[in-house]
Structures are given as structure tokens and as C-alpha cells.
Design a protein around this motif. Sequence first.
Motif, PDB file in Angstrom:
ATOM      1  N   VAL A   1       0.842  -1.198   0.000  1.00 16.45           N
ATOM      2  CA  VAL A   1       0.000   0.000   0.000  1.00 16.45           C
ATOM      3  C   VAL A   1       0.878   1.249   0.000  1.00 16.45           C
ATOM      4  O   VAL A   1       0.683   2.154  -0.826  1.00 16.45           O
ATOM      5  CB  VAL A   1      -0.967   0.011   1.211  1.00 16.45           C
ATOM      6  N   ILE A   2       1.855   1.299   0.894  1.00 10.83           N
ATOM      7  CA  ILE A   2       2.734   2.465   0.984  1.00 10.83           C
ATOM      8  C   ILE A   2       3.454   2.684  -0.345  1.00 10.83           C
ATOM      9  O   ILE A   2       3.497   3.811  -0.864  1.00 10.83           O
ATOM     10  CB  ILE A   2       3.748   2.316   2.139  1.00 10.83           C
ATOM     11  N   ASP A   3       4.006   1.623  -0.919  1.00  5.41           N
ATOM     12  CA  ASP A   3       4.725   1.742  -2.191  1.00  5.41           C
ATOM     13  C   ASP A   3       3.846   2.308  -3.295  1.00  5.41           C
ATOM     14  O   ASP A   3       4.282   3.162  -4.069  1.00  5.41           O
ATOM     15  CB  ASP A   3       5.265   0.374  -2.637  1.00  5.41           C
ATOM     16  N   ASN A   4       2.617   1.834  -3.378  1.00  3.94           N
ATOM     17  CA  ASN A   4       1.725   2.317  -4.435  1.00  3.94           C
ATOM     18  C   ASN A   4       1.276   3.746  -4.201  1.00  3.94           C
ATOM     19  O   ASN A   4       1.158   4.518  -5.150  1.00  3.94           O
ATOM     20  CB  ASN A   4       0.531   1.377  -4.592  1.00  3.94           C
ATOM     21  N   LEU A   5       1.049   4.126  -2.959  1.00  3.41           N
ATOM     22  CA  LEU A   5       0.633   5.501  -2.676  1.00  3.41           C
ATOM     23  C   LEU A   5       1.772   6.486  -2.872  1.00  3.41           C
ATOM     24  O   LEU A   5       1.534   7.661  -3.161  1.00  3.41           O
ATOM     25  CB  LEU A   5       0.071   5.614  -1.263  1.00  3.41           C
ATOM     26  N   GLU A   6       3.006   6.023  -2.755  1.00  2.00           N
ATOM     27  CA  GLU A   6       4.159   6.901  -2.998  1.00  2.00           C
ATOM     28  C   GLU A   6       4.241   7.361  -4.448  1.00  2.00           C
ATOM     29  O   GLU A   6       4.870   8.373  -4.739  1.00  2.00           O
ATOM     30  CB  GLU A   6       5.460   6.192  -2.605  1.00  2.00           C
ATOM     31  N   ASP A   7       3.598   6.641  -5.352  1.00  2.00           N
ATOM     32  CA  ASP A   7       3.621   6.999  -6.770  1.00  2.00           C
ATOM     33  C   ASP A   7       2.692   8.160  -7.112  1.00  2.00           C
ATOM     34  O   ASP A   7       2.800   8.744  -8.187  1.00  2.00           O
ATOM     35  CB  ASP A   7       3.230   5.797  -7.637  1.00  2.00           C
ATOM     36  N   ALA A   8       1.786   8.493  -6.203  1.00  2.00           N
ATOM     37  CA  ALA A   8       0.839   9.588  -6.447  1.00  2.00           C
ATOM     38  C   ALA A   8       1.567  10.927  -6.431  1.00  2.00           C
ATOM     39  O   ALA A   8       2.663  11.049  -5.880  1.00  2.00           O
ATOM     40  CB  ALA A   8      -0.254   9.578  -5.375  1.00  2.00           C
ATOM     41  N   PRO A   9       0.983  11.952  -7.043  1.00  2.00           N
ATOM     42  CA  PRO A   9       1.607  13.281  -7.021  1.00  2.00           C
ATOM     43  C   PRO A   9       1.891  13.748  -5.592  1.00  2.00           C
ATOM     44  O   PRO A   9       1.097  13.509  -4.678  1.00  2.00           O
ATOM     45  CB  PRO A   9       0.555  14.168  -7.695  1.00  2.00           C
ATOM     46  N   ASP A  10       3.032  14.397  -5.415  1.00  2.00           N
ATOM     47  CA  ASP A  10       3.494  14.815  -4.091  1.00  2.00           C
ATOM     48  C   ASP A  10       2.520  15.724  -3.362  1.00  2.00           C
ATOM     49  O   ASP A  10       2.435  15.689  -2.134  1.00  2.00           O
ATOM     50  CB  ASP A  10       4.848  15.518  -4.189  1.00  2.00           C
ATOM     51  N   GLU A  11       1.783  16.542  -4.094  1.00  2.00           N
ATOM     52  CA  GLU A  11       0.885  17.492  -3.443  1.00  2.00           C
ATOM     53  C   GLU A  11      -0.420  16.856  -2.952  1.00  2.00           C
ATOM     54  O   GLU A  11      -1.213  17.511  -2.282  1.00  2.00           O
ATOM     55  CB  GLU A  11       0.585  18.683  -4.364  1.00  2.00           C
ATOM     56  N   TYR A  12      -0.649  15.598  -3.244  1.00  2.00           N
ATOM     57  CA  TYR A  12      -1.878  14.927  -2.823  1.00  2.00           C
ATOM     58  C   TYR A  12      -1.815  14.557  -1.347  1.00  2.00           C
ATOM     59  O   TYR A  12      -0.786  14.098  -0.856  1.00  2.00           O
ATOM     60  CB  TYR A  12      -2.104  13.651  -3.634  1.00  2.00           C
TER      61      TYR A  12
END
Length: 93
Positions: free
Chosen positions: A50-61
Amino acid sequence: MDRDSLERELGAAFGGTDRAQRVVARQARDLADAGKIEAELGFELTVDAVIDNLEDAPDEYDLAERWNWWLDSLELSHGGYNRFRVRPEAVKD
């Protein structure tokens, strides 16, 4: 997947309110219990995944936006993931 561990790791990695951490962790646990990720993508949904996949989201999210960004990607590619999205009103204090 241990929901308490996921809540802690989500907070450490992305911050957010306690409520947002609880809601995202609950949805992630429901997704893990559904077995869709393992069946369709071939990996177990763990805290690290979960953490790995959420790290791919834009930084400002924020946390909920990151979760929904990932779920939107899964919805586009495989379908059937909208039910695991987080509604914005669910994370408001």
C-alpha cells in the motif's frame, strides 16, 4: 494485513488526520479481504505494498487523494475498484 500497522505507516509516510488514516486503512483492509489485488495483479496487499503504491501519487496529494488516485488507476485498468474509494466527506473532521 494489520490495520493498526497500516494506520501507523500511513501517518509516518503521508501524514494526514487520524480520521483519514483510519478510513484509508479500513478501505485497504477491505480491499485485501476481497482478494482482488492478489487475483488480478498477482501480489498480496500488504502494508508495504500500500505504501509503495501511494508513494507513486503526485506529491501534493493528501492521504485520501493518494488512495483514490491509486484506486482510480486500478479502476481504469481492471474495473471493480470504485467501491474501495474514500469519499471526501468521510475524512473531514
